[in-house]
Write a protein that holds these residues in place. Structure first.
Motif, PDB file in Angstrom:
ATOM      1  N   PHE A  96      16.380   7.227 -20.018  1.00 44.05           N
ATOM      2  CA  PHE A  96      16.681   8.062 -21.177  1.00 44.05           C
ATOM      3  C   PHE A  96      16.745   7.229 -22.441  1.00 44.05           C
ATOM      4  O   PHE A  96      17.368   6.178 -22.488  1.00 44.05           O
ATOM      5  CB  PHE A  96      18.016   8.777 -20.972  1.00 44.05           C
ATOM      6  N   HIS A 156      -5.148   0.415 -10.744  1.00 45.02           N
ATOM      7  CA  HIS A 156      -4.298  -0.256 -11.723  1.00 45.02           C
ATOM      8  C   HIS A 156      -3.713   0.778 -12.668  1.00 45.02           C
ATOM      9  O   HIS A 156      -4.420   1.674 -13.106  1.00 45.02           O
ATOM     10  CB  HIS A 156      -5.115  -1.267 -12.529  1.00 45.02           C
ATOM     11  N   SER A 157      -2.433   0.656 -12.978  1.00 45.67           N
ATOM     12  CA  SER A 157      -1.869   1.559 -13.974  1.00 45.67           C
ATOM     13  C   SER A 157      -1.534   0.771 -15.228  1.00 45.67           C
ATOM     14  O   SER A 157      -1.159  -0.400 -15.166  1.00 45.67           O
ATOM     15  CB  SER A 157      -0.627   2.263 -13.427  1.00 45.67           C
ATOM     16  N   LEU A 197      15.838  16.290 -18.975  1.00 46.05           N
ATOM     17  CA  LEU A 197      16.503  15.299 -19.833  1.00 46.05           C
ATOM     18  C   LEU A 197      17.990  15.214 -19.485  1.00 46.05           C
ATOM     19  O   LEU A 197      18.557  14.118 -19.409  1.00 46.05           O
ATOM     20  CB  LEU A 197      16.324  15.664 -21.311  1.00 46.05           C
ATOM     21  N   ILE A 217       1.705   9.433 -10.940  1.00 45.12           N
ATOM     22  CA  ILE A 217       1.092   8.178 -10.471  1.00 45.12           C
ATOM     23  C   ILE A 217       1.607   7.852  -9.076  1.00 45.12           C
ATOM     24  O   ILE A 217       0.841   7.542  -8.161  1.00 45.12           O
ATOM     25  CB  ILE A 217       1.390   7.026 -11.461  1.00 45.12           C
ATOM     26  N   ARG A 218       2.913   7.978  -8.896  1.00 43.64           N
ATOM     27  CA  ARG A 218       3.502   7.717  -7.580  1.00 43.64           C
ATOM     28  C   ARG A 218       3.004   8.733  -6.551  1.00 43.64           C
ATOM     29  O   ARG A 218       2.652   8.378  -5.428  1.00 43.64           O
ATOM     30  CB  ARG A 218       5.028   7.759  -7.682  1.00 43.64           C
ATOM     31  N   ASN A 223      -1.015   5.685 -18.346  1.00 43.06           N
ATOM     32  CA  ASN A 223       0.251   6.391 -18.514  1.00 43.06           C
ATOM     33  C   ASN A 223       0.475   6.461 -20.032  1.00 43.06           C
ATOM     34  O   ASN A 223       0.901   5.494 -20.633  1.00 43.06           O
ATOM     35  CB  ASN A 223       1.335   5.576 -17.809  1.00 43.06           C
ATOM     36  N   VAL A 227      21.999  17.919 -23.712  1.00 40.52           N
ATOM     37  CA  VAL A 227      20.679  18.203 -24.288  1.00 40.52           C
ATOM     38  C   VAL A 227      20.612  19.681 -24.651  1.00 40.52           C
ATOM     39  O   VAL A 227      20.965  20.530 -23.835  1.00 40.52           O
ATOM     40  CB  VAL A 227      19.564  17.862 -23.278  1.00 40.52           C
ATOM     41  N   TRP A 268      18.622   5.066 -17.069  1.00 41.49           N
ATOM     42  CA  TRP A 268      17.870   3.971 -17.710  1.00 41.49           C
ATOM     43  C   TRP A 268      16.558   4.494 -18.305  1.00 41.49           C
ATOM     44  O   TRP A 268      15.958   3.835 -19.162  1.00 41.49           O
ATOM     45  CB  TRP A 268      17.598   2.832 -16.722  1.00 41.49           C
ATOM     46  N   PHE A 313      -1.240   8.394  -6.318  1.00 45.77           N
ATOM     47  CA  PHE A 313      -1.807   7.089  -5.991  1.00 45.77           C
ATOM     48  C   PHE A 313      -0.820   6.178  -5.256  1.00 45.77           C
ATOM     49  O   PHE A 313      -1.083   4.998  -5.078  1.00 45.77           O
ATOM     50  CB  PHE A 313      -2.310   6.393  -7.258  1.00 45.77           C
ATOM     51  N   GLY A 314       0.303   6.731  -4.827  1.00 49.42           N
ATOM     52  CA  GLY A 314       1.340   5.924  -4.167  1.00 49.42           C
ATOM     53  C   GLY A 314       0.983   5.518  -2.749  1.00 49.42           C
ATOM     54  O   GLY A 314       1.717   4.763  -2.112  1.00 49.42           O
ATOM     55  N   ARG A 315      -0.144   6.033  -2.222  1.00 50.78           N
ATOM     56  CA  ARG A 315      -0.569   5.672  -0.869  1.00 50.78           C
ATOM     57  C   ARG A 315      -1.850   4.840  -0.903  1.00 50.78           C
ATOM     58  O   ARG A 315      -2.506   4.644   0.119  1.00 50.78           O
ATOM     59  CB  ARG A 315      -0.804   6.921  -0.018  1.00 50.78           C
ATOM     60  N   ASP A 368       4.961   9.332 -14.696  1.00 50.77           N
ATOM     61  CA  ASP A 368       5.311   8.357 -13.650  1.00 50.77           C
ATOM     62  C   ASP A 368       5.230   8.989 -12.262  1.00 50.77           C
ATOM     63  O   ASP A 368       4.705   8.404 -11.314  1.00 50.77           O
ATOM     64  CB  ASP A 368       6.742   7.836 -13.847  1.00 50.77           C
ATOM     65  N   GLY A 371       0.802  -1.230   0.000  1.00 49.39           N
ATOM     66  CA  GLY A 371       0.000   0.000   0.000  1.00 49.39           C
ATOM     67  C   GLY A 371       0.829   1.272   0.000  1.00 49.39           C
ATOM     68  O   GLY A 371       0.282   2.364  -0.083  1.00 49.39           O
ATOM     69  N   ARG A 372       2.145   1.143   0.098  1.00 51.38           N
ATOM     70  CA  ARG A 372       3.006   2.317   0.055  1.00 51.38           C
ATOM     71  C   ARG A 372       3.859   2.333  -1.206  1.00 51.38           C
ATOM     72  O   ARG A 372       4.824   3.081  -1.314  1.00 51.38           O
ATOM     73  CB  ARG A 372       3.916   2.354   1.294  1.00 51.38           C
ATOM     74  N   THR A 373       3.509   1.466  -2.148  1.00 47.59           N
ATOM     75  CA  THR A 373       4.304   1.305  -3.359  1.00 47.59           C
ATOM     76  C   THR A 373       3.504   1.867  -4.540  1.00 47.59           C
ATOM     77  O   THR A 373       2.291   1.709  -4.588  1.00 47.59           O
ATOM     78  CB  THR A 373       4.594  -0.195  -3.579  1.00 47.59           C
ATOM     79  N   SER A 374       4.164   2.508  -5.470  1.00 46.57           N
ATOM     80  CA  SER A 374       3.458   3.091  -6.610  1.00 46.57           C
ATOM     81  C   SER A 374       2.768   2.019  -7.442  1.00 46.57           C
ATOM     82  O   SER A 374       3.351   0.980  -7.735  1.00 46.57           O
ATOM     83  CB  SER A 374       4.431   3.843  -7.510  1.00 46.57           C
ATOM     84  N   PRO A 375       1.513   2.285  -7.855  1.00 48.48           N
ATOM     85  CA  PRO A 375       0.831   1.336  -8.755  1.00 48.48           C
ATOM     86  C   PRO A 375       1.552   1.193 -10.097  1.00 48.48           C
ATOM     87  O   PRO A 375       1.220   0.298 -10.877  1.00 48.48           O
ATOM     88  CB  PRO A 375      -0.561   1.943  -8.961  1.00 48.48           C
ATOM     89  N   LEU A 376       2.541   2.024 -10.360  1.00 55.19           N
ATOM     90  CA  LEU A 376       3.330   1.890 -11.589  1.00 55.19           C
ATOM     91  C   LEU A 376       3.954   0.514 -11.728  1.00 55.19           C
ATOM     92  O   LEU A 376       4.028  -0.038 -12.817  1.00 55.19           O
ATOM     93  CB  LEU A 376       4.490   2.867 -11.559  1.00 55.19           C
TER      94      LEU A 376
END
Lengths: 280, 280
Positions: free
Chosen positions: B205, B100-101, B192, B87-88, B134, A279, B203, B91-93, B84, A92-97
Motif C-alpha cells: 500500500f 521474464h517479467s 485497497l 503474472i503469478r 507489469n 479507503v 507493504w 506464468f507461475g508454472r 502481479d 519452476g513453481r515460483t512467479s516470474p515476478l
C-alpha cells in the motif's frame, strides 16, 4: 565483521559438499552419483522436491516484501550438467515476478571492450529479487584458462577480482549461492547422444560441445582451481552431484530453502501513518 | 501485408473483448464482473486454469526451441487490478528460463532524458523469449494525460509513436498481446482496504494510491482514449473483466495459450551435419 548477505552456517551434511578454501580439494574427491539428500527412493525424493518448491515459492513472496536482501544463485557446470533443468526444477513453481534468470553467452564486442565483470555487475539482483545465473563470470576463469589465453598471474588476478566483487555484493545485502553441477564423463556422453537422437532435444546440441568434451580433463583442473580460489566464507561453492536429475534438484532446492529460512525474513512493519485509515 | 508477429484471428467469444479501433468504445461498455470463459463454477474454472498453465509451460519450451518468434505480454490496469496476481497465476508454472517479467516504475532521471520509448525498447523480448510487462509505455499516455502535463496534440503524437513502435516489433517477429485488467470502483475500494488491514499485504500500500483513486474518472477517460487509438490489428488490446481473480487468470491464460497454439510452433529441423553422429 560478517557481510550482511553472508549465508547462514551450513548444516553438517552440507559442509561435506562445501570445498574448504585453500584445502586443495578437487572435483575428483566428489562422487557425481552420490545422493546426500535422498530419502531413499525416487518417488519420495520427488515428493520432497514438490514440497520444497512450494516452500520456496512462499518464501520468495516474503523475500520480495522484506526488501532487505537480494539473492544471487550461480549455476556452473559442463554441457549437459543440468543448468536449465535445475532452473526449471527448483524455480519452476515460483512467479516470474520475483525470479529472473540470466543466460550468459560468449561476450559481445562491446562487452569485451570492458573489464570482464562489467556486464555481470549490470545484472545482479536488486532488493527483494532473486536472480539465477545460467553460467556466469566463472566462464572467464575457465574457458580462457583451458584455451591458454591467460597467464597464471592473470588468472590469479581475476580470482582476486571475483572475490572482491562478491564481497561487495554480500556486504550490501546480497546472498551469493554458487552451485557447481558435477556429472561424470560417461553420464555426459549419454546425455549428448540423447540430444542428438531426440528430435525435441537436438536444437540444444552444438558441434562445439564435442570440442569442449575433448578438453574434459583440462576443464576439471580449471574447476579445481576455481573451487580452491573462490570458495570464500561469504560466497561459498556447493558441489552438487548431478548424475541424478531428481536428486540434483532436491539438493539445490534444499540449500536455497534453508538459506532463505535462515535469513529471518519478515513482512515490513506498518507505516504508522496508515494505522486506522479507511479507503473511501 | 500482415506482420510476421501478428496474432491469429481471435475466436468469436474473444472479439467481444477486443475494442474495434476508432469505434469510440469505452471501458464503461465492458462489465468488470463478466466471466466469458467460465465453465460455470469456480472449482471448474480453477481446474481449467491448472490445465492451461501446464499447456503454457509445454508451449513455452517449444517456443524457446523454435526461435522464430518473441512474445510481449503487456499488463495494464489501475492499482489492485491484479497485474502481479496475473503474472503469478498465468506464468507461475513456467520456468524462469524463458519468461521474464519487467516491472516499470516512475522513470529515472536518465530515462527522462531520453524519449519515452527508449527504456522500453531495451527490455523487449529476444527470439524465443516471453517478456511480461507489469505496467508499460502506456503509463506515458495515462499519468501525464490525467495530470494535464501534455497537450492533446502531444498525446496524439505519442499514440502514433506507440503504434509505429509496436508495428516494428510485430514486423520483426514479436507477438504483442495487451491486456487491460478492468475492475470496478467498489472492488478497488475493498482491495485497497484489504491491503491496509492485512499485515502480509500492507507493504503493497502506498498513500499515493488514494490520490490516484480520487482521479478514477479521469483515468477511465484516459484508458478509453488509449483503447481507441492503439487497439491495432497487429497489437490488439483485450479488455479483461477482473473483479474475479480466478476468471481473470483463466481468460488471460486462454488467450496466451490460443495465441501460442496458433503460431504453428515446431522444433527446428536437425542440422544435416549432425545426422548419424556418435558421441565418444
Amino acid at each position: 565483521m560478517a557481510a550482511l548477505g553472508s549465508p547462514p552456517a551450513p548444516a553438517a551434511w552440507l559442509s561435506a559438499w562445501r570445498p574448504t578454501p585453500g584445502a586443495a580439494c578437487g572435483l575428483s574427491g566428489f562422487d557425481p552419483s552420490a545422493k546426500p539428500c535422498s530419502l531413499g527412493d525416487k518417488a519420495k525424493d520427488k515428493a520432497s522436491l514438490d514440497t520444497l518448491t512450494a516452500e520456496i515459492d512462499a518464501l520468495q513472496d516474503l523475500f520480495r516484501a522484506d526488501q532487505r536482501f537480494k539473492l544471487l544463485v550461480v549455476l556452473q557446470g559442463t554441457d549437459t550438467a543440468g543448468k536449465d533443468g535445475t532452473i526449471r526444477g527448483v524455480f519452476g513453481r515460483t512467479s516470474p515476478l520475483g525470479v529472473h534468470s540470466v543466460g550468459w553467452k560468449v561476450p559481445t564486442e562491446e562487452e569485451r571492450a570492458h573489464d570482464f565483470l562489467w556486464r555481470i555487475h549490470q545484472r545482479v539482483p536488486a532488493a527483494g529479487e532473486i536472480t539465477v545465473f545460467n553460467r556466469s563470470h566463472y566462464e572467464d576463469v575457465l574457458v580462457p584458462v583451458v584455451n591458454g589465453a591467460l597467464t597464471p598471474a592473470q588468472v590469479a588476478q581475476r580470482m582476486d577480482h571475483i572475490n572482491a566483487f562478491e564481497r561487495l555484493l554480500t556486504d550490501t545485502g546480497t546472498v551469493v549461492l554458487k552451485f557447481l553441477l558435477h556429472i561424470g564423463a560417461d553420464e555426459q556422453r549419454e546425455r549428448l547422444q540423447a540430444r542428438l537422437d531426440d528430435p525435441t532435444k537436438h536444437w540444444k546440441f552444438s558441434p562445439g560441445d564435442l570440442t569442449v568434451r575433448q578438453q574434459w580433463a583440462a576443464y576439471q583442473t580449471a574447476y579445481d582451481a576455481v573451487l580452491n580460489a573462490t570458495s570464500t566464507a561469504w560466497a561459498p561453492w556447493t558441489v552438487v552431484p548431478a548424475n541424478s536429475k531428481t536428486h540434483r534438484n532436491l539438493m539445490v532446492a534444499t540449500v536455497v530453502r534453508d538459506t532463505l529460512l535462515g535469513l529471518g525474513l519478515r513482512y515490513p512493519p506498518k507505516d504508522p501513518s496508515l494505522v486506522g485509515l479507511r479507503v473511501t
